[in-house]
Scaffold this motif. Structure first.
Motif, mmCIF file in Angstrom:
data_model
loop_
_atom_site.group_PDB
_atom_site.id
_atom_site.type_symbol
_atom_site.label_atom_id
_atom_site.label_comp_id
_atom_site.label_asym_id
_atom_site.label_seq_id
_atom_site.Cartn_x
_atom_site.Cartn_y
_atom_site.Cartn_z
ATOM 1 N N THR A 188 19.689 105.927 73.414
ATOM 2 C CA THR A 188 20.068 107.236 73.203
ATOM 3 C C THR A 188 19.189 108.231 72.229
ATOM 4 N N LYS A 189 19.259 109.220 72.682
ATOM 5 C CA LYS A 189 18.248 110.246 71.794
ATOM 6 C C LYS A 189 19.122 111.378 71.086
ATOM 7 N N LYS A 190 19.530 111.029 69.829
ATOM 8 C CA LYS A 190 20.111 112.191 69.199
ATOM 9 C C LYS A 190 19.269 112.689 67.938
ATOM 10 N N SER A 191 19.603 114.049 67.590
ATOM 11 C CA SER A 191 18.549 114.426 66.565
ATOM 12 C C SER A 191 17.186 114.207 66.708
ATOM 13 N N ASP A 192 16.785 114.283 68.089
ATOM 14 C CA ASP A 192 15.203 114.153 68.305
ATOM 15 C C ASP A 192 14.668 112.794 68.087
ATOM 16 N N LYS A 193 15.631 111.481 68.034
ATOM 17 C CA LYS A 193 15.042 110.315 67.650
ATOM 18 C C LYS A 193 15.813 109.496 68.640
ATOM 19 N N TRP A 194 15.065 108.581 69.219
ATOM 20 C CA TRP A 194 15.748 107.482 69.913
ATOM 21 C C TRP A 194 16.076 106.425 69.090
ATOM 22 N N HIS A 195 17.244 105.737 69.794
ATOM 23 C CA HIS A 195 17.863 104.433 69.079
ATOM 24 C C HIS A 195 18.328 103.593 70.248
ATOM 25 N N ILE A 196 18.439 102.213 69.912
ATOM 26 C CA ILE A 196 19.112 101.343 70.726
ATOM 27 C C ILE A 196 20.555 101.340 70.761
ATOM 28 N N HIS A 197 21.338 101.722 71.718
ATOM 29 C CA HIS A 197 22.688 101.618 71.663
ATOM 30 C C HIS A 197 23.357 100.296 72.281
ATOM 31 N N GLN A 198 22.790 99.890 73.257
ATOM 32 C CA GLN A 198 23.406 98.745 73.933
ATOM 33 C C GLN A 198 22.218 97.784 74.283
ATOM 34 N N ILE A 199 22.292 96.510 74.068
ATOM 35 C CA ILE A 199 21.620 95.374 74.631
ATOM 36 C C ILE A 199 22.360 94.601 75.666
ATOM 37 N N ASP A 200 21.799 94.474 77.309
ATOM 38 C CA ASP A 200 22.807 93.844 78.052
ATOM 39 C C ASP A 200 24.277 94.366 78.110
#
Length: 213
Positions: A188-200
């Motif tokens: 997900t990209k929130k506040s202009d930064k990407w982060h991993i929200h789920q793996i598999d």
């Protein structure tokens, strides 16, 4: 003249200016017609006699959509992925958490179980780090994700989201070993930064409309 009447008169005058200005302006008949239709819609949006057929209907899943710079977004996602791999191998929880979107719905799948919620995922990772098989996994810090799908924010999800595939390593329960496999990442990209929200996890998507070139 009472204040309410002054306000009413002022508004009426402004509306008359808006209505008659396009009628007197230069331009061809088509341009004048479009201006009139626009004014009608602004002044009388609910009137049954106003022709609204020219108003574009935007599909719900495209509301608030934006132009995507695939090259830039993919580069940013790759950096997050590499930071995640590095932090995991170094067993650095402070660095690892910076790569995650820990909001509700976070999911971490393995070969044997799916773990939900940041606290549970954090505990699961730490148990693996400190177990008899901890520290046995190796990987290439230059691993990269592939097969990207990037979807703009829309009526259902108010942020840009992405899916991609890439190497992932898993500890094998009760055995001092690990193995590598291809994982499915949802970001997900929130506040202009990407982060991993789920793996598999369950939110991984492969909608052909959003396939990266």
């Amino acid at each position: 003249m009472p204040p309410k009447r002054i306000v009413k008169s002022t508004i009426t005058g402004l509306l008359l200016i808006v209505v008659f200005t396009p009628l007197q302006s230069c331009g061809n008949d088509e341009e004048s017609t479009e201006r009139i239709r626009f004014v009608e819609f602004v002044l009388f949006p609910t009137a049954p006699y106003v022709d609204k057929s020219y108003i574009e209907i935007v599909p719900e899943d495209e509301v608030a959509s934006l132009e995507i710079d695939f090259a830039a977004e993919i580069a940013a996602i790759q950096e997050v992925y590499k930071a995640f791999i590095k932090a995991y191998l170094e067993e650095d929880m402070a660095a690892l958490i910076k790569t995650f979107d820990t909001a509700e719905g976070m999911e971490y799948g393995t070969s044997t179980v799916n773990v939900y919620g940041w606290n549970n995922i954090k505990n699961y990772i730490e148990v693996n780090w400190h177990g008899p098989w901890g520290g046995e996994c190796t990987s290439d810090p230059n691993w990269e994700l592939t097969d990207f799908y990037i979807r703009p924010k829309n009526a259902k999800v108010a942020w840009t989201e992405a899916s991609a595939k890439g190497p992932m390593f898993y500890y094998v329960p009760d055995k001092p070993e690990c193995y590598n496999d291809i994982g499915q990442f949802y970001l997900t990209k929130k506040s202009d930064k990407w982060h991993i929200h789920q793996i598999d996890g369950s939110k991984y998507f492969t909608d052909s409309k959003y396939k990266a070139p």
